[in-house]
Scaffold this motif. Sequence first.
Motif, PDB file in Angstrom:
ATOM      1  N   GLY A  36       0.812  -1.214   0.000  1.00  0.00           N
ATOM      2  CA  GLY A  36       0.000   0.000   0.000  1.00  0.00           C
ATOM      3  C   GLY A  36       0.844   1.262   0.000  1.00  0.00           C
ATOM      4  O   GLY A  36       0.537   2.222  -0.711  1.00  0.00           O
ATOM      5  N   GLY A  72      -2.591  -1.313  -6.142  1.00  0.00           N
ATOM      6  CA  GLY A  72      -3.699  -1.073  -5.223  1.00  0.00           C
ATOM      7  C   GLY A  72      -4.824  -2.070  -5.401  1.00  0.00           C
ATOM      8  O   GLY A  72      -5.409  -2.552  -4.411  1.00  0.00           O
ATOM      9  N   THR A 129      -3.773  -5.349  -3.854  1.00  0.00           N
ATOM     10  CA  THR A 129      -3.841  -5.269  -2.396  1.00  0.00           C
ATOM     11  C   THR A 129      -5.281  -5.340  -1.911  1.00  0.00           C
ATOM     12  O   THR A 129      -5.596  -6.041  -0.942  1.00  0.00           O
ATOM     13  CB  THR A 129      -3.197  -3.956  -1.914  1.00  0.00           C
ATOM     14  N   SER A 145      -7.791   0.517   1.713  1.00  0.00           N
ATOM     15  CA  SER A 145      -7.405   0.150   0.347  1.00  0.00           C
ATOM     16  C   SER A 145      -8.447   0.602  -0.658  1.00  0.00           C
ATOM     17  O   SER A 145      -8.119   1.061  -1.764  1.00  0.00           O
ATOM     18  CB  SER A 145      -7.203  -1.365   0.241  1.00  0.00           C
TER      19      SER A 145
END
Length: 356
Positions: free
Chosen positions: A247, A266, A269, A287
């Motif tokens: 992140g 991103g 994640t 996130s």
Amino acid sequence: PTDLARAVLDENILAPAAAAAAREFGDQPLIEARLHHTLALTYQDLGIPAEAEAEFQRAAGIREREVGARAPETLESRARVARTEMLQGKLDTALARLDGLIETQTEVLGGDAGETLRSRYDRATVRLLQGDYAAALEEYEAVHAAQVAALGDDHPDSLQTLSAIASTHHRLGDYAAAGAAGERVVAVRTRTLGSDAELTLAAKGNLATVRVRQRRFDEAERLYLEVVEALRVAHGEEFPRTLRAMGNLGVLYTRTGRVEDAYALGAKTLEIRRRVLGSEHPETVGSMNNVAVQLTALGRYDEAAALLDEVLAIDERYAPGSPDHAIHLHTYAELHMAREEWRPAKEKIRQAIAIY
């Protein structure tokens, strides 16, 4: 362990052990005190600070009664009480206790004794948590100078304090000083522990954050990549620290205009966090907000809006009026502005400011 596991351990093992210590060793008070102290350490390691404080208090009371208020073992228990108070956010109480404790430790043990310096370190941390960064920095630096003189600058205690100094400079906005201290910590930890040791990786992540502030983006990227790869090899992609490091790297890519790279990282994640933690976990929600920022930058407004609608619905259920809620409202306002939707943008900003 989970909260449920902690409760089960406390109810079925630790609380009965505390009662047994008082019952079985009441006629051997110093043994009873040692058992309470050990139980307190266990509570502390399990993340149950309130029970840890209570057990440290019991140990301290027995030791004070049996060997005196100025005995080293009594002072040790008192120091532990202050530390658990700090962990629970009882900052004014902890500070008052540490002021008196440090005065006694200095008289009994000496100002440069390890126990005294540890209490001074804790006092600096309390001041840091209270927002008095200048006072915290002054005490950290005094502690570090004494540790270096007594132990050397490569000693773990010296490095821990130097890390705190770097963090405090960062909070004060002195990024040059933070970077210099952080570089030293990384260099020593790499030499003494190895480049992939957990403490080394933590130091690299901290230094990378400073480098971002200094706009030294290439160096920040190198450090973040080293951390991500080491954690991925050691623990896998689903490990919480790996995901946090990914992140951080994604945020750096966004900041430096590498939006496609940021989105790819991103989205990956977010997918892992949804699967492992669930859609409503705070880290998953963070996130989602980051991916919404990336989608907005890519002009994929409908997808960003769908994510932010989900984020704000979760905020309303679990964290209305929280700082994160304000951040998410601000993110949505930026999406509205990108779409030239000025009225809803103004309303989201108004709501965010009301929280700030």
